[in-house]
Design a protein around this motif. Structure first.
Motif, mmCIF file in Angstrom:
data_model
loop_
_atom_site.group_PDB
_atom_site.id
_atom_site.type_symbol
_atom_site.label_atom_id
_atom_site.label_comp_id
_atom_site.label_asym_id
_atom_site.label_seq_id
_atom_site.Cartn_x
_atom_site.Cartn_y
_atom_site.Cartn_z
ATOM 1 N N GLY A 62 44.910 40.418 29.290
ATOM 2 C CA GLY A 62 43.880 40.860 30.228
ATOM 3 C C GLY A 62 42.543 41.039 29.529
ATOM 4 O O GLY A 62 42.438 40.928 28.302
ATOM 5 N N THR A 63 41.522 41.317 30.298
ATOM 6 C CA THR A 63 40.186 41.527 29.749
ATOM 7 C C THR A 63 40.103 42.904 29.098
ATOM 8 O O THR A 63 40.832 43.836 29.474
ATOM 9 C CB THR A 63 39.124 41.436 30.854
ATOM 10 O OG1 THR A 63 39.396 42.446 31.836
ATOM 11 C CG2 THR A 63 39.136 40.069 31.522
ATOM 12 N N ARG B 223 39.579 45.530 31.734
ATOM 13 C CA ARG B 223 40.766 45.855 32.520
ATOM 14 C C ARG B 223 41.724 46.739 31.720
ATOM 15 O O ARG B 223 42.369 47.645 32.270
ATOM 16 C CB ARG B 223 41.455 44.552 32.929
ATOM 17 C CG ARG B 223 42.818 44.704 33.598
ATOM 18 C CD ARG B 223 42.778 45.401 34.916
ATOM 19 N NE ARG B 223 42.064 44.670 35.952
ATOM 20 C CZ ARG B 223 41.894 45.133 37.186
ATOM 21 N NH1 ARG B 223 42.354 46.337 37.519
ATOM 22 N NH2 ARG B 223 41.239 44.413 38.085
ATOM 23 N N GLN C 76 48.462 48.635 36.721
ATOM 24 C CA GLN C 76 47.465 47.578 36.856
ATOM 25 C C GLN C 76 47.976 46.440 37.745
ATOM 26 O O GLN C 76 49.183 46.146 37.767
ATOM 27 C CB GLN C 76 47.115 46.998 35.474
ATOM 28 C CG GLN C 76 46.415 47.970 34.553
ATOM 29 C CD GLN C 76 45.022 48.314 35.041
ATOM 30 O OE1 GLN C 76 44.284 47.454 35.516
ATOM 31 N NE2 GLN C 76 44.656 49.589 34.921
ATOM 32 N N GLY D 152 39.069 39.152 35.385
ATOM 33 C CA GLY D 152 39.511 40.536 35.454
ATOM 34 C C GLY D 152 40.194 40.914 36.749
ATOM 35 O O GLY D 152 40.279 42.099 37.097
ATOM 36 N N GLY E 297 43.297 40.811 37.347
ATOM 37 C CA GLY E 297 44.505 41.539 37.003
ATOM 38 C C GLY E 297 44.959 41.127 35.621
ATOM 39 O O GLY E 297 44.299 40.347 34.926
#
Length: 292
Positions: free
Chosen positions: A173-174, A177, A191, A236, A238
């Motif tokens: 993920g980013t 996030r 998340q 972003g 998820g």
């Protein structure tokens, strides 16, 4: 052996590209029988049947496909010779590669890397569904198919599945996030998650794993295309469940972060071929000792 007759080869070449004896005869202002005789003489010289008839269509045999590759090279070199007397036409070997449309582009590049800069090789790359690609392989329009879904095997199946490698699957993920959180179970429960569709090996393994853990993640998207999963993860939307090779550039740049590997879950990649009397020699270089 009698001297090779290139007139015979040219008539074969014309019919092979037209796909129709009548059309070729009309275009060359010849009778069908005259063109047919030329092709039969070429077959007699080579010792192999070049076409087989399926209904009203002429379909290349395996020997015919090889003859067409060489004919393309020969007549292409002739055109280059006419164009310039100071350059030699290169003899190039074509390799026809089919790849499942949803397959990781990074994986495809790594598979092709040994021949990417070879001046004697021309790469013809096509994408499509598993069914369409395997049909093209069976009719000799492709030399190899890259897939994460090996074909069904039985005693009469013509396909040979070469297991190339198994890639681990991770949660990525980013940085925004993740916000510094790297606890795998906590992230899966808090998340939104981007997942492959239910008919994939990764999803089947993931669903079984979270069932054992008693987790019910919030699914942000279910995607059958790894390239789209990559884009959604970058935006972003998820956290994505996918092989790190799919987002290798983003991981190297820090745009995405690999949280952790998912235990016991992986994606296996295959190169599918068929048994051929005249295999494409470039395949040996692509399949030798592969561990992408």
């Amino acid at each position: 052996m009698a001297e090779f007759n290139y007139h015979h080869l040219r008539y074969f070449w014309a019919v092979a590209h037209d796909g129709n004896l009548t059309r070729t005869a009309d275009r060359l202002n010849l009778s069908q029988s005259a063109v047919s005789v030329q092709i039969k003489q070429l077959e007699a010289h080579l010792g192999h049947t070049l076409f087989e008839r399926r209904g009203r269509q002429l379909v290349l045999t395996e020997a015919g496909r090889i003859a067409l590759d060489h004919a393309d090279t020969i007549f292409s070199a002739g055109r280059e010779l006419v164009g310039t007397l100071q350059e030699k036409g290169r003899i190039r070997q074509a390799i026809r590669v089919g790849a499942l449309a949803t397959l990781s582009r990074n994986f495809q590049m790594e598979f092709l890397r040994p021949i990417l800069n070879r001046p004697d090789v021309e790469i013809i790359l096509r994408s499509g569904t598993n069914t369409a690609l395997l049909q093209a392989l069976e009719t000799l329009n492709l030399d190899v198919v890259l897939s994460n879904r090996p074909p069904f095997q039985d005693a009469v199946s013509p396909f040979v599945s070469h297991r190339l490698t198994e890639q681990p699957v991770s949660l990525v993920g980013t940085p925004g996030r993740l916000k510094g959180k790297l606890d795998l179970i906590d992230l899966l429960t808090t998340q939104p998650i981007i997942l492959p569709t239910a008919d994939t090996g990764i999803r089947i393994g993931f669903d079984a794993w979270i069932e054992r853990l008693g987790i019910r993640p919030l699914i942000a998207a279910e995607v059958d295309d790894m390239a789209m999963m990559r884009l959604l993860a970058r935006e972003g939307v998820g956290l994505a469940v996918l092989p790190p090779i799919v987002v290798q550039d983003e991981l190297n740049s820090g745009r995405l972060i690999e949280v952790d590997r998912l235990p016991g879950i992986g994606e296996t990649f295959f190169a599918v071929t068929i048994t051929r009397r005249f295999p494409n020699p470039v395949l040996a270089d692509l399949l030798a000792d592969r561990d992408i």
